[in-house]
Design a protein around this motif. Structure first.
Motif, PDB file in Angstrom:
ATOM      1  N   LEU A 226       4.994  11.063   0.440  1.00  0.00           N
ATOM      2  CA  LEU A 226       5.770   9.867   0.752  1.00  0.00           C
ATOM      3  C   LEU A 226       7.012   9.781  -0.127  1.00  0.00           C
ATOM      4  CD1 LEU A 226       4.473   6.332   1.489  1.00  0.00           C
ATOM      5  CD2 LEU A 226       6.144   6.620  -0.313  1.00  0.00           C
TER       6      LEU A 226
ATOM      7  N   SER B 178       0.196  -0.734  -3.572  1.00  0.00           N
ATOM      8  CA  SER B 178      -1.186  -0.317  -3.285  1.00  0.00           C
ATOM      9  C   SER B 178      -1.738   0.593  -4.369  1.00  0.00           C
ATOM     10  CB  SER B 178      -1.272   0.369  -1.919  1.00  0.00           C
ATOM     11  OG  SER B 178      -0.582   1.590  -1.936  1.00  0.00           O
ATOM     12  N   ARG B 179      -0.835   1.193  -5.168  1.00  0.00           N
ATOM     13  CA  ARG B 179      -1.277   2.030  -6.290  1.00  0.00           C
ATOM     14  C   ARG B 179      -1.296   1.238  -7.597  1.00  0.00           C
ATOM     15  NH1 ARG B 179       2.758   6.923  -5.897  1.00  0.00           N
ATOM     16  NH2 ARG B 179       3.946   5.542  -4.524  1.00  0.00           N
TER      17      ARG B 179
ATOM     18  N   THR C  54       8.475   0.759   2.788  1.00  0.00           N
ATOM     19  CA  THR C  54       7.204   1.481   2.717  1.00  0.00           C
ATOM     20  C   THR C  54       6.947   1.973   1.301  1.00  0.00           C
ATOM     21  OG1 THR C  54       7.578   2.175   5.002  1.00  0.00           O
ATOM     22  CG2 THR C  54       5.796   3.261   3.833  1.00  0.00           C
ATOM     23  N   GLN C  55       8.003   2.370   0.614  1.00  0.00           N
ATOM     24  CA  GLN C  55       7.846   2.781  -0.784  1.00  0.00           C
ATOM     25  C   GLN C  55       7.337   1.616  -1.638  1.00  0.00           C
ATOM     26  OE1 GLN C  55      11.455   3.619  -3.062  1.00  0.00           O
ATOM     27  NE2 GLN C  55      10.454   5.430  -3.941  1.00  0.00           N
TER      28      GLN C  55
ATOM     29  N   PHE D 188       0.718  10.014  -1.237  1.00  0.00           N
ATOM     30  CA  PHE D 188       1.833   9.343  -1.893  1.00  0.00           C
ATOM     31  C   PHE D 188       2.892  10.302  -2.444  1.00  0.00           C
ATOM     32  CE2 PHE D 188      -1.638   6.108  -2.397  1.00  0.00           C
ATOM     33  CZ  PHE D 188      -1.141   5.249  -1.433  1.00  0.00           C
TER      34      PHE D 188
ATOM     35  N   TYR E  16       1.855   6.944   4.080  1.00  0.00           N
ATOM     36  CA  TYR E  16       1.291   5.736   3.462  1.00  0.00           C
ATOM     37  C   TYR E  16      -0.120   5.482   3.981  1.00  0.00           C
ATOM     38  CZ  TYR E  16       0.616   0.800   2.355  1.00  0.00           C
ATOM     39  OH  TYR E  16       0.097  -0.392   1.908  1.00  0.00           O
TER      40      TYR E  16
ATOM     41  N   ALA F 155      -2.533   7.878   2.470  1.00  0.00           N
ATOM     42  CA  ALA F 155      -2.500   7.875   1.000  1.00  0.00           C
ATOM     43  C   ALA F 155      -1.968   9.185   0.423  1.00  0.00           C
ATOM     44  CB  ALA F 155      -3.877   7.549   0.418  1.00  0.00           C
TER      45      ALA F 155
ATOM     46  N   TYR G 175       5.495  -0.928  -0.589  1.00  0.00           N
ATOM     47  CA  TYR G 175       4.077  -1.136  -0.275  1.00  0.00           C
ATOM     48  C   TYR G 175       3.216  -0.091  -0.972  1.00  0.00           C
ATOM     49  CZ  TYR G 175       6.426  -3.350   3.726  1.00  0.00           C
ATOM     50  OH  TYR G 175       7.262  -4.070   4.526  1.00  0.00           O
ATOM     51  N   SER G 176       3.687   1.157  -0.992  1.00  0.00           N
ATOM     52  CA  SER G 176       2.880   2.223  -1.588  1.00  0.00           C
ATOM     53  C   SER G 176       2.741   2.019  -3.090  1.00  0.00           C
ATOM     54  CB  SER G 176       3.474   3.600  -1.280  1.00  0.00           C
ATOM     55  OG  SER G 176       4.566   3.901  -2.103  1.00  0.00           O
TER      56      SER G 176
END
Length: 199
Positions: free
Chosen positions: A71, A101-102, A94-95, A68, A63, A66, A97-98
């Motif tokens: 991840l 963020s995308r 965490t998934q 992904f 993460y 980046a 959040y990722s």
């Protein structure tokens, strides 16, 4: 021997991550995962705990860098082998959040809702009506009736790990909801206040 080397890789990866040396951390953690015996990686208690820690650390580092695609692969590995929902919680968070963020906000919100359901914090709708929003606000005001700011500040910190995890997930999806589901944040905020008062 493989478990011993993988354990050293985990320690080195965690230290590198704490120093914000994420690429170095990623290399150590990947090597730790690769060196684990594939047939028993998730089977025995010792290798299960080590594998879970390695994967969770690698997910967080992916993460931060980046990466992904990596991840998502690591998250799927944890979800398919985790022995309990609690063991998969860090990977799921965490998934979320990722995805946020995308700017994949609807997916992030839906994943967050799935996690909240498992944690016992269900929401009836992500597109609430004005009546549902009004009802949630009324319930919260009623809950806070007669409770001073000083009394709230004197309450003990929340200890229940499931409620703490739920607050963490809500804290993130509320930001995504402001953009993707404008009426939904009110329900999340009122639930967060309720959790604070009750727990």
């Amino acid at each position: 021997d493989r478990l011993a080397v993988a354990s050293i890789c985990l320690q080195a990866g965690e230290r590198a991550a704490k120093s914000s040396m994420f690429q170095t951390a990623r290399a150590y953690l990947k090597h730790g995962i690769d060196i684990l015996p594939p047939t028993s990686m998730w089977s025995s208690r010792d290798s299960y705990d080590l594998s879970l820690r390695l994967h969770n650390a690698a997910i967080e580092v992916s993460y931060c860098t980046a990466e992904f695609d990596d991840l998502e692969v690591l998250v799927e590995e944890v979800l398919s082998h985790a022995r309990s929902f609690d063991d998969s919680l860090l990977a799921r968070a965490t998934q979320i959040y990722s995805l946020g963020s995308r700017t994949r906000l609807p997916e992030a919100i839906q994943k967050g809702m799935d996690v909240l359901n498992e944690l016992g914090e269900k929401f009836s709708s992500m597109n609430p009506s004005s009546v549902q929003v009004g009802w949630a606000r009324w319930r919260t005001r009623r809950l806070l009736r007669g409770v001073s700011d000083e009394a709230l500040l004197r309450t003990r910190p929340m200890k229940d790990p499931k409620k703490l995890a739920a607050r963490q997930i809500m804290n993130h999806i509320i930001l995504y909801a402001f953009y993707a589901r404008p009426a939904f944040p009110c329900l999340v905020v009122t639930r967060m206040v309720e959790l604070t008062v009750r727990h």
